[in-house]
Design an enzyme around this catalytic site. Structure first.
Site, mmCIF file in Angstrom:
data_model
loop_
_atom_site.group_PDB
_atom_site.id
_atom_site.type_symbol
_atom_site.label_atom_id
_atom_site.label_comp_id
_atom_site.label_asym_id
_atom_site.label_seq_id
_atom_site.Cartn_x
_atom_site.Cartn_y
_atom_site.Cartn_z
ATOM 1 N N GLU A 65 0.774 -1.174 0.053
ATOM 2 C CA GLU A 65 -0.131 -0.149 -0.032
ATOM 3 C C GLU A 65 0.859 1.146 0.037
ATOM 4 O OE1 GLU A 65 0.036 -2.773 2.024
ATOM 5 O OE2 GLU A 65 -2.194 -2.822 2.891
ATOM 6 N N CYS A 102 -2.495 -3.747 7.263
ATOM 7 C CA CYS A 102 -1.959 -3.620 8.679
ATOM 8 C C CYS A 102 -2.555 -2.609 9.232
ATOM 9 C CB CYS A 102 -0.767 -4.041 8.698
ATOM 10 S SG CYS A 102 0.440 -2.628 8.462
ATOM 11 N N CYS A 105 -0.884 0.560 7.699
ATOM 12 C CA CYS A 105 -1.514 0.923 6.504
ATOM 13 C C CYS A 105 -2.963 1.496 6.497
ATOM 14 C CB CYS A 105 -1.417 -0.189 5.435
ATOM 15 S SG CYS A 105 0.307 -0.650 4.990
#
Lengths: 194, 429
Positions: A65, A102, A105
């Site tokens: 990302e 996560c 992100c």
């Protein structure tokens, strides 16, 4: 938990974008990186892609990302977009990523004000979109009465081609992460074995 | 609580669990029974076998009390009970058999679920049922306190971070300094670069111009510029902190800055993220071969070639390492490449936001020291508490460093009027 539509039948369009994200993940695997990949889509068009690059960069924050976000920011500003135009652009972006973002992100996507996220497998250890924290669902904290909006939520749908995403991860962890320190315990399959 | 005007440095451990009042500690139910003192040894031995108190080693099996007549009365815990169920018929079979054979009469008691973390908690626990309390012993994380030398080192590095955050003149930013405590060496540092991003790919070598306030080699002059730090965030003029990325992560899109062509916007370039990239860059530079062990002679050779390349050099932010020390610092590199930031500490002026705190988990930072809590978006106790998220694969220890006035150089504009507004203080204490 706030994540909607797990296991729903997805439109061919969504599956096609996720295929592209999986291609990125495979590319990561070929480079001995944890196989997670993503694409950013605006108005039906793929405008950036990214894959995990933590090993190569020695920077464990270089998730797929983050790579895609950097591509976009550079691209947009080279074409002269202003701050507000950049913000406007993000609010029209959809992210397709093979694994649940996560916590880092997910927080980043909230900071940027992304429109929506489709992800593959859940991330039982680090997930920020329902697994550990639910950063996508919160309109965060009323602490500050300032003029700027606090924490932005985004629409988030998981379980898109999850098994494909998991099998890539399984490949990686079976061959062992050559870059991790010696494990304290025997290597087991992870994450997202479900 | 009063405004935190302090004259001395202080290091406060920020625990994994939100601190709770000693009187509100969670409890669980258990079955207990009064027993004959002479049976105590035999019964406890039996019970420890058939109904051990798993995960509750702090709870004592036996309670000794004096009844009204002054006679000693002993009670033992038979087994744990569930929340709503005080039917002794639901006890394990072998416990019931023991009750029958010794003709005990069970009753429900409450015991504290978790071991006491302070003497105050322990004293409250013992009012319910006796527990043991082990004041934590010293460990490398410094949770139980720092020696004088270690404290001094913590204060020195925090001062480096504070100076770095002040270097922008009137505009406050967050700053981060990554340190290898084993050799007292600054590995990397960074400050917020939301409006002055160096892209790693494209514009790195272009004629990049930084805004004057973020000059790469800032000289903290101290005397002239306004340096206002919040001992109480809500006292200060809020706009001064609006530029602190972790305090206002969503603020970037409200800015009406004219970016011009000289610098790029990157809303995620918070101080910790910048410092992590700087430490990764150092890693790549010092250990270019990924998987083979670099001998120290090779490291030396490589350094000299790097030293000849100012472009590469300047990317490492060693502004605060005195000139002569810079090379010494690099030559102390051991022959084994560190895995990410394993064993390193980071000093941050403000408690990091969720993104930064998780980034520091990923990068395997050992300890985090911050000076000011972040009630808006802090993820180390204020809004979230990542050090207590058990599922994560790495856990750091977190400390707040309370700074004395003279370091803060607090200007008069910080009103002392609303001392009662102590949200910040309560957010951590």
């Amino acid at each position: 938990m706030e994540t909607q539509g797990q296991g729903e039948v997805c439109s061919p369009e969504i599956l096609a974008y996720m295929e592209l994200a999986l291609e990125q993940a495979k590319h990561a695997l070929d480079c001995l990186e944890v196989p997670v990949g993503c694409v950013m889509v605006e108005s039906g068009k793929v405008i950036a892609s990214g894959r995990n690059r933590t090993t190569e960069t020695r920077n464990a924050t270089r998730h797929a990302e983050m790579e895609a976000i950097d591509v976009l920011l550079e691209q947009w500003q080279k074409t002269g977009l202003s701050v507000s135009e950049v913000a406007e652009k993000f609010s029209k972006c959809t992210l397709y990523v093979t694994c649940e973002p996560c916590i880092m992100c997910a927080a980043a996507l909230s900071i940027l004000g992304i429109k929506e996220v489709y992800y593959g497998c859940a991330n039982d250890k680090f997930g920020g979109c329902g697994s550990i924290l639910s950063l996508h669902s919160s309109s965060n904290q009323p602490h500050d009465s300032g003029e700027v909006a606090q924490g932005k939520g985004f629409k988030c749908i998981g379980g898109v081609m999850a098994s494909e995403a998991v099998s890539l991860l399984r490949c990686f962890y079976e061959q062992g992460n050559p870059n991790a320190p010696k494990p304290h315990r025997p290597v087991t399959l992870q994450p997202a074995d479900h | 609580m009063t405004n935190e005007k302090t004259e001395v440095w202080k290091i406060i451990h920020i625990p994994d669990k939100r601190p709770i009042s000693p009187k509100e500690q969670p409890t669980v139910n258990a079955f207990a029974s009064v027993i004959e003192p002479k049976l105590a040894n035999a019964l406890i031995r039996l019970l420890n076998q058939i109904a051990p108190l798993e995960d509750m080693r702090h709870v004592k099996r036996i309670q000794k009390r004096h009844d009204e007549s002054g006679k000693i009365q002993l009670s033992v815990i038979l087994c744990l009970a569930s929340e709503n169920d005080n039917q002794s018929s639901n006890m394990p079979q072998n416990v019931q058999e023991l009750i029958n054979s010794y003709q005990l009469s069970p009753f429900i008691i409450k015991v504290c679920k978790w071991a006491a973390t302070s003497r105050e908690e322990w004293e409250e626990q013992c009012k319910l049922w006796p527990t043991s309390y082990h004041p934590p012993t010293y460990n490398i994380n410094g949770i139980t306190g720092f020696g004088e030398e270690d404290s001094q080192s913590v204060f020195n590095f925090m001062k480096v971070a504070v100076d770095l955050a002040k270097s922008g003149g009137g505009l406050m930013v967050n700053a981060a300094v990554i340190v290898d405590p084993s050799v007292q060496q600054i590995i990397a540092s960074g400050h917020d670069q939301i409006y002055s991003w160096h892209s790693r790919t494209g514009i790195e070598n272009s004629n990049f111009k930084q805004p004057a306030s973020f000059a790469s080699n800032p000289k903290p002059s101290g005397a002239n510029h306004l340096t206002v730090f919040p001992n109480n965030l809500h006292n200060g003029p809020a706009r001064l902190y609006a530029g602190v990325s972790c305090l206002n992560p969503w603020h970037w899109c409200g800015q009406q800055l004219d970016m011009g062509s000289s610098c790029y916007l990157h809303p995620l370039q918070h101080a910790a993220i910048v410092a992590i990239e700087s430490s990764a860059e150092r890693d790549r530079r010092l250990f270019p071969g990924l998987l083979h062990t670099v001998k120290s002679s090779e490291v030396k050779h490589m350094q000299s070639s790097c030293a000849g390349s100012p472009a590469k050099r300047q990317k490492i932010n060693l502004a605060y390492v005195e000139d002569g020390k810079e090379l010494d610092a690099d030559s102390e590199v051991t022959s084994v490449r560190p895995y990410l930031c394993t064993g390193y500490d980071i000093y941050l002026v403000w408690e990091p936001c969720t993104m930064c705190a998780m980034a520091l988990v990923h990068q395997r930072i050992r300890r985090i020291f911050y000076a000011f809590p972040n009630p808006n978006a802090g993820a180390l106790g204020s809004v979230h508490r990542l050090q207590g998220e058990k599922s994560l694969n790495h856990h750091y220890a977190v400390f707040r460093v309370v700074l004395p006035e003279e370091v803060l150089n607090v200007a008069e504009v910080v009103a002392r009027a609303d001392d009662d507004n102590d949200q910040i203080a309560t957010a951590v204490s």
